[in-house]
Design a protein around this motif. Structure first.
Motif, mmCIF file in Angstrom:
data_model
loop_
_atom_site.group_PDB
_atom_site.id
_atom_site.type_symbol
_atom_site.label_atom_id
_atom_site.label_comp_id
_atom_site.label_asym_id
_atom_site.label_seq_id
_atom_site.Cartn_x
_atom_site.Cartn_y
_atom_site.Cartn_z
ATOM 1 N N PHE A 132 0.857 -1.182 0.000
ATOM 2 C CA PHE A 132 0.000 0.000 0.000
ATOM 3 C C PHE A 132 0.895 1.235 0.000
ATOM 4 C CE2 PHE A 132 -2.876 -3.010 2.182
ATOM 5 C CZ PHE A 132 -3.972 -2.888 1.348
ATOM 6 N N LEU A 133 0.396 2.284 -0.621
ATOM 7 C CA LEU A 133 1.113 3.550 -0.633
ATOM 8 C C LEU A 133 0.124 4.647 -0.255
ATOM 9 C CD1 LEU A 133 3.618 5.278 -1.402
ATOM 10 C CD2 LEU A 133 2.699 5.340 -3.715
ATOM 11 N N ILE A 134 0.454 5.392 0.775
ATOM 12 C CA ILE A 134 -0.359 6.554 1.149
ATOM 13 C C ILE A 134 0.499 7.774 0.855
ATOM 14 C CG2 ILE A 134 -1.495 7.781 3.022
ATOM 15 C CD1 ILE A 134 -2.249 5.087 4.199
ATOM 16 N N SER A 135 0.036 8.552 -0.123
ATOM 17 C CA SER A 135 0.794 9.690 -0.629
ATOM 18 C C SER A 135 0.174 10.986 -0.126
ATOM 19 C CB SER A 135 0.767 9.657 -2.158
ATOM 20 O OG SER A 135 1.306 10.831 -2.687
ATOM 21 N N LYS A 136 1.015 11.845 0.491
ATOM 22 C CA LYS A 136 0.555 13.141 0.999
ATOM 23 C C LYS A 136 1.146 14.250 0.136
ATOM 24 C CE LYS A 136 0.259 11.962 5.895
ATOM 25 N NZ LYS A 136 0.677 12.364 7.239
ATOM 26 N N GLN A 137 0.325 15.237 -0.140
ATOM 27 C CA GLN A 137 0.795 16.420 -0.843
ATOM 28 C C GLN A 137 0.611 17.614 0.079
ATOM 29 O OE1 GLN A 137 -1.662 16.293 -4.299
ATOM 30 N NE2 GLN A 137 -0.356 14.798 -5.326
ATOM 31 N N LYS A 138 1.720 18.321 0.330
ATOM 32 C CA LYS A 138 1.674 19.459 1.245
ATOM 33 C C LYS A 138 1.973 20.744 0.493
ATOM 34 C CE LYS A 138 2.824 17.172 5.519
ATOM 35 N NZ LYS A 138 3.524 17.322 6.781
ATOM 36 N N LYS A 186 -5.838 9.426 8.414
ATOM 37 C CA LYS A 186 -6.402 8.388 9.282
ATOM 38 C C LYS A 186 -7.461 7.524 8.585
ATOM 39 C CE LYS A 186 -7.128 7.753 14.086
ATOM 40 N NZ LYS A 186 -5.793 7.602 14.517
ATOM 41 N N PRO A 187 -8.429 8.099 7.828
ATOM 42 C CA PRO A 187 -9.405 7.243 7.142
ATOM 43 C C PRO A 187 -8.754 6.302 6.126
ATOM 44 C CG PRO A 187 -10.136 9.525 7.109
ATOM 45 C CD PRO A 187 -8.747 9.512 7.652
ATOM 46 N N LEU A 188 -7.703 6.756 5.468
ATOM 47 C CA LEU A 188 -7.031 5.916 4.481
ATOM 48 C C LEU A 188 -6.253 4.788 5.152
ATOM 49 C CD1 LEU A 188 -5.845 8.620 1.954
ATOM 50 C CD2 LEU A 188 -7.946 7.288 1.980
ATOM 51 N N GLN A 189 -5.740 5.046 6.341
ATOM 52 C CA GLN A 189 -5.079 3.984 7.105
ATOM 53 C C GLN A 189 -6.087 2.908 7.489
ATOM 54 O OE1 GLN A 189 -1.818 3.638 7.571
ATOM 55 N NE2 GLN A 189 -2.223 1.679 8.542
ATOM 56 N N LYS A 190 -7.268 3.334 7.918
ATOM 57 C CA LYS A 190 -8.322 2.368 8.268
ATOM 58 C C LYS A 190 -8.770 1.591 7.028
ATOM 59 C CE LYS A 190 -9.854 4.331 12.502
ATOM 60 N NZ LYS A 190 -9.123 3.584 13.456
ATOM 61 N N LEU A 191 -8.840 2.269 5.872
ATOM 62 C CA LEU A 191 -9.198 1.593 4.623
ATOM 63 C C LEU A 191 -8.174 0.524 4.282
ATOM 64 C CD1 LEU A 191 -10.752 1.255 1.947
ATOM 65 C CD2 LEU A 191 -9.340 3.103 1.029
ATOM 66 N N SER A 192 -6.890 0.834 4.402
ATOM 67 C CA SER A 192 -5.861 -0.163 4.095
ATOM 68 C C SER A 192 -5.916 -1.337 5.070
ATOM 69 C CB SER A 192 -4.473 0.466 4.071
ATOM 70 O OG SER A 192 -4.113 0.949 5.332
ATOM 71 N N GLU A 193 -6.295 -1.087 6.320
ATOM 72 C CA GLU A 193 -6.455 -2.182 7.280
ATOM 73 C C GLU A 193 -7.635 -3.074 6.903
ATOM 74 O OE1 GLU A 193 -6.773 -0.251 11.072
ATOM 75 O OE2 GLU A 193 -4.683 0.414 11.040
ATOM 76 N N GLU A 194 -8.748 -2.465 6.447
ATOM 77 C CA GLU A 194 -9.903 -3.264 6.019
ATOM 78 C C GLU A 194 -9.554 -4.103 4.788
ATOM 79 O OE1 GLU A 194 -13.617 -1.274 5.503
ATOM 80 O OE2 GLU A 194 -13.676 -0.568 7.580
ATOM 81 N N ILE A 195 -8.822 -3.521 3.851
ATOM 82 C CA ILE A 195 -8.429 -4.275 2.656
ATOM 83 C C ILE A 195 -7.522 -5.431 3.048
ATOM 84 C CG2 ILE A 195 -7.114 -4.165 0.505
ATOM 85 C CD1 ILE A 195 -8.212 -1.342 0.134
ATOM 86 N N SER A 196 -6.609 -5.195 3.983
ATOM 87 C CA SER A 196 -5.733 -6.277 4.461
ATOM 88 C C SER A 196 -6.557 -7.404 5.060
ATOM 89 C CB SER A 196 -4.759 -5.745 5.505
ATOM 90 O OG SER A 196 -3.881 -4.822 4.943
ATOM 91 N N THR A 197 -7.609 -7.059 5.795
ATOM 92 C CA THR A 197 -8.481 -8.079 6.389
ATOM 93 C C THR A 197 -9.230 -8.847 5.304
ATOM 94 O OG1 THR A 197 -8.755 -6.711 8.354
ATOM 95 C CG2 THR A 197 -10.370 -8.453 8.016
ATOM 96 N N VAL A 198 -9.766 -8.130 4.322
ATOM 97 C CA VAL A 198 -10.521 -8.774 3.235
ATOM 98 C C VAL A 198 -9.615 -9.703 2.441
ATOM 99 C CG1 VAL A 198 -11.660 -8.326 1.017
ATOM 100 C CG2 VAL A 198 -12.280 -6.980 3.022
ATOM 101 N N MET A 199 -8.383 -9.263 2.185
ATOM 102 C CA MET A 199 -7.447 -10.080 1.398
ATOM 103 C C MET A 199 -6.773 -11.165 2.210
ATOM 104 S SD MET A 199 -5.693 -7.147 -0.983
ATOM 105 C CE MET A 199 -4.526 -8.275 -1.732
ATOM 106 N N GLY A 200 -6.938 -11.143 3.532
ATOM 107 C CA GLY A 200 -6.318 -12.160 4.375
ATOM 108 C C GLY A 200 -4.835 -11.950 4.548
ATOM 109 N N LEU A 201 -4.388 -10.710 4.505
ATOM 110 C CA LEU A 201 -2.968 -10.402 4.679
ATOM 111 C C LEU A 201 -2.630 -10.408 6.170
ATOM 112 C CD1 LEU A 201 -2.649 -7.401 2.203
ATOM 113 C CD2 LEU A 201 -1.980 -9.770 1.803
#
Length: 155
Positions: free
Chosen positions: A98-104, A137-152
């Motif tokens: 996963f990649l979480i990209s921030k633009q400042k 924070k919402p994107l971190q939670k999304l990546s955790e849900e995807i990890s759960t769905v994929m069984g990672l």
């Protein structure tokens, strides 16, 4: 049975919810810009401005028809960018990270994107999952849900 905030479950298939609010806001902004340009512009490039904003608005509406589905039974990800595009399949085994990209801008976070990086046939593909403003924070939670769905494995 586990409930997810970012997915709709249909049997063994989990469909990522589309960020319709974001895309409709973009489209509404484009319509407002078109109206303002038509009323107040005296430039000879008015047609180009209207065409540009109409194209962005149309893409915003079309983006709400996209689907990313995670099939646990077949261990694959189906991605359709728009309702008329052909679906692209990825295996769970193609997942790299996963990649979480921030633009400042001037110390203020203005845009954050969650991206799934896939390696398929010696090529790297990026799947845009979601976007937010100001906080990751919402994107971190999304990546955790995807990890759960994929069984990672969870860290």
């Amino acid at each position: 049975m586990q409930t997810f905030k970012y997915f709709e479950q249909e049997g063994n298939t989990y469909k990522l919810k589309v960020q319709k609010g974001l895309f409709y806001t973009i489209t509404f902004g484009c319509v407002a810009a078109i109206i303002a340009i038509l009323f107040y512009s005296t430039s000879r490039a008015t047609f180009l401005y209207v065409t540009f904003f109409a194209l962005i608005g149309l893409l915003g509406i079309l983006r709400t028809t996209g689907v990313i589905a995670f099939d646990q039974h077949n261990r694959e990800i189906q991605r359709k960018r728009f309702f008329f595009s052909t679906p692209v399949s990825y295996s769970f085994d193609d997942f790299d990270h996963f990649l979480i990209s921030k633009q400042k801008s001037y110390f203020i976070t203005v845009s954050i994107q969650a991206i799934m990086v896939m390696r398929k046939g010696n090529k790297t593909r990026h799947i845009l999952l979601a976007q937010t403003l100001f906080t990751a924070k919402p994107l971190q939670k999304l990546s955790e849900e995807i990890s759960t769905v994929m069984g990672l494995p969870q860290h």
